[in-house]
Design an enzyme around this catalytic site. Structure first.
Site, short mmCIF file in Angstrom:
data_model
loop_
_atom_site.label_atom_id
_atom_site.label_comp_id
_atom_site.label_asym_id
_atom_site.label_seq_id
_atom_site.Cartn_x
_atom_site.Cartn_y
_atom_site.Cartn_z
CD GLU B 99 -3.17 0.40 0.24
OE1 GLU B 99 -2.67 1.09 -0.66
OE2 GLU B 99 -4.38 0.44 0.51
CG ASP B 100 -0.84 4.64 -1.77
OD1 ASP B 100 -1.56 3.96 -1.02
OD2 ASP B 100 -1.31 5.39 -2.64
CG ASP B 103 -5.85 8.69 6.62
OD1 ASP B 103 -5.75 8.81 7.84
OD2 ASP B 103 -6.27 9.60 5.89
CG PHE B 152 -4.46 16.21 1.97
CD1 PHE B 152 -5.38 15.18 2.15
CD2 PHE B 152 -4.14 16.59 0.67
CE1 PHE B 152 -5.98 14.56 1.07
CE2 PHE B 152 -4.74 15.97 -0.42
CZ PHE B 152 -5.66 14.96 -0.21
NE ARG B 165 -3.24 8.81 -9.23
CZ ARG B 165 -3.92 8.28 -8.20
NH1 ARG B 165 -3.27 7.81 -7.17
NH2 ARG B 165 -5.23 8.24 -8.22
#
Lengths: 335, 181
Positions: B99-100, B103, B152, B165
């Site tokens: 996963e990147d 959260d 964020f 991205r």
């Protein structure tokens, strides 16, 4: 007493084979129409068949209830039926309902992509592109539906006793092959074991139904939220299939000399699977301070309670993450 | 310039490269006699996956999943669903989810439940970024690149409305670029 389940790909000719087989064997065919008739006579409050029959309902809190009701009701109806007569179950996850039954024969009917396209074009009078998109949608949907209801892979061939490719067999020969398999597996000669298995299945399903219907508040009621951010958050939880309860519990925080509760706190959400309370706060800093004080007190008095606070900033970031263009900035009063 | 939209760089390109190398070595060591399948979730994690895979020195295979986003649910309604399923069956295999960022943990919980039902031999999580502040679902993370604060972030696969991205680092977007601020 004997059970044949037929799982079929769309436009593989499975329905026709099931119909012919039912006539040849004198078995009762249990398909969507049959079940719908039966559902009416059972009159289960809270079950919305249109929302569940071969569909995945929206909203998991509702969905979980619907799934349990649906599975138990289908089991009860089909077990009732199978105790009296021989049956063929077409679709409806029958393979998984009767998995491991000694008197069940599980059939999968499939066909090549090309012949399914051809059959669907003729049946629906559509072009090939439209037929391909319908097939893709149906395959994906049926797979997801079985995974949702039973947690199993519909296309895992280990669940089937006999897999028939209708490219290779005419309807007539497919029916003959199934008739042979019925004889060879001797599903009609296992009355005693079958009757015991069915009685057990019916008893457990009825027990679940009774427990569910008598012991639980209908959770499909419309929840009235205090503000739109809470409603949005509930939708987010529904989306990720997390069960939630809205303001289910109030925790007293202080009492007067007579023991009457003077202050109390009601967290917005409780997530039973995660044993976690969540408080959303999208209000002014001054009010946040007051709320923080209450939450500190709550943690002191009830150290075993897990509670998470989402402030306005957290809440907005959550929605930026999902590419939503608005954050909720509605102010709310103290709780 | 894309990088003009960034308020601060949280994790630099060098830091990412060093950490990815370390993670690759740890994974190669832990799975040395095995051949794990690295499963990545489209789209954000592919940048990390591509670098991580090349830092691993044992045999691996790759597979991808895509699931619907809550953002899209505003148009379609409904619950999360699989838009692209795995190409291979994973029963009895060693699975490492790549996963990147983790959260709230909501997406990953759904995936873990889904993949566990397919009975892999093992199921572990490797995430480049761990943002524990807003975690709703507790998850066992076997490999973690960086724990990041409550900001964020975009870049190295992470997007805001599909943009950013392709930044080579992890950065914090200027607040005025976020809508409704």
């Amino acid at each position: 007493m004997a059970i044949i389940t037929i799982s079929r790909l769309l436009a593989s000719g499975g329905e026709d084979i099931a119909n012919r087989l039912a006539k040849e064997l004198g078995f009762t065919l249990i398909d969507q129409g049959f079940l719908r008739e039966q559902f009416r006579s059972y009159e289960v409050p809270g079950l919305h068949l249109d929302e569940i029959d071969e569909k995945i309902p929206e909203g998991i809190q509702k969905a979980d209830d619907q799934r349990r009701l649906y599975i138990d009701l289908v089991r009860t109806i089909i077990a009732d039926m199978a105790l009296e007569r021989d049956i063929i179950v077409l679709g409806r996850g029958g393979t998984f309902l009767f998995k491991g039954f000694s008197s069940a024969l599980h059939i999968k009917i499939l066909a090549s992509w090309e012949s399914r396209i051809k059959r669907l074009c003729e049946r629906l009078n559509v072009d090939e592109a439209r037929a391909a998109s319908l097939l893709e949608e149906s395959d994906r949907h049926r797979r997801e539906y079985i995974r949702y209801l039973y947690g199993e892979d519909w296309m895992d061939f280990k669940f089937y006793d006999l897999i028939l490719n209708t490219d290779s067999w005419t309807q007539e020969s497919a029916v003959k092959l199934i008739l042979q398999a019925t004889e060879l597996k001797e599903i009609r000669f296992k009355k005693k074991e079958t009757s015991e298995e069915l009685e057990k299945l019916r008893f457990n399903s009825k027990l679940h139904l009774a427990k569910f219907l008598t012991g639980k508040k209908p959770s499909h009621r419309k929840t009235v939220f205090a503000n739109p951010s809470e409603e949005e958050f509930a939708r987010l939880l529904d989306f990720y299939q997390i069960r939630w309860e809205y303001e289910p519990k109030t925790f007293p925080l202080s009492w007067d000399e007579q023991g009457n509760v003077v202050t109390a706190f009601t967290p917005d959400f409780y997530l039973p699977d995660l044993d976690l309370y969540i408080e959303l706060t999208t209000m002014k800093q001054q009010l946040v301070t007051r709320k923080n004080r209450k939450i500190r007190k709550l943690r002191e008095l009830y150290p075993h309670i897990n509670i998470k606070i989402f402030y306005e900033k957290d809440y907005q970031q959550l929605f930026y993450k999902y590419g939503l263009s608005r954050g909720v900035k509605k102010e709310e009063g103290p709780k | 310039m894309l990088s003009n939209d960034i308020q601060e760089i949280l994790v630099s390109t060098d830091q990412i490269q060093r950490r990815v190398k370390e993670l690759g070595e740890a994974i190669s060591r832990d799975y040395r006699d095995k051949e794990p399948i690295l499963i990545s979730i489209l789209k954000g994690a592919v940048f990390f996956l591509a670098d991580l895979a090349r830092a691993i020195s044992i045999h691996i295979s790759l597979d991808f999943m895509a699931i619907s986003s809550y953002g899209d649910s505003q148009k379609t309604s409904g619950v999360v669903r699989i838009l692209k399923d795995l190409d291979e069956t994973i029963t009895g295999r060693e699975i490492l989810i790549v996963e990147d960022i983790i959260d709230t943990g909501l997406t990953l919980r759904y995936l873990l439940n889904n993949l566990e039902a397919r009975k892999p031999a093992s199921l572990k999580i490797c995430t480049l970024l761990d943002k524990p502040f807003r975690r709703i679902v507790k998850l066992p993370i076997a490999y973690q690149g960086f724990e990041i604060p409550d900001k964020f972030v975009v870049g190295y696969g992470l997007d805001y409305k599909q943009r950013y991205r392709n930044l080579p680092f992890i950065g914090v977007l200027k607040p005025e670029l976020l809508e409704d601020r």
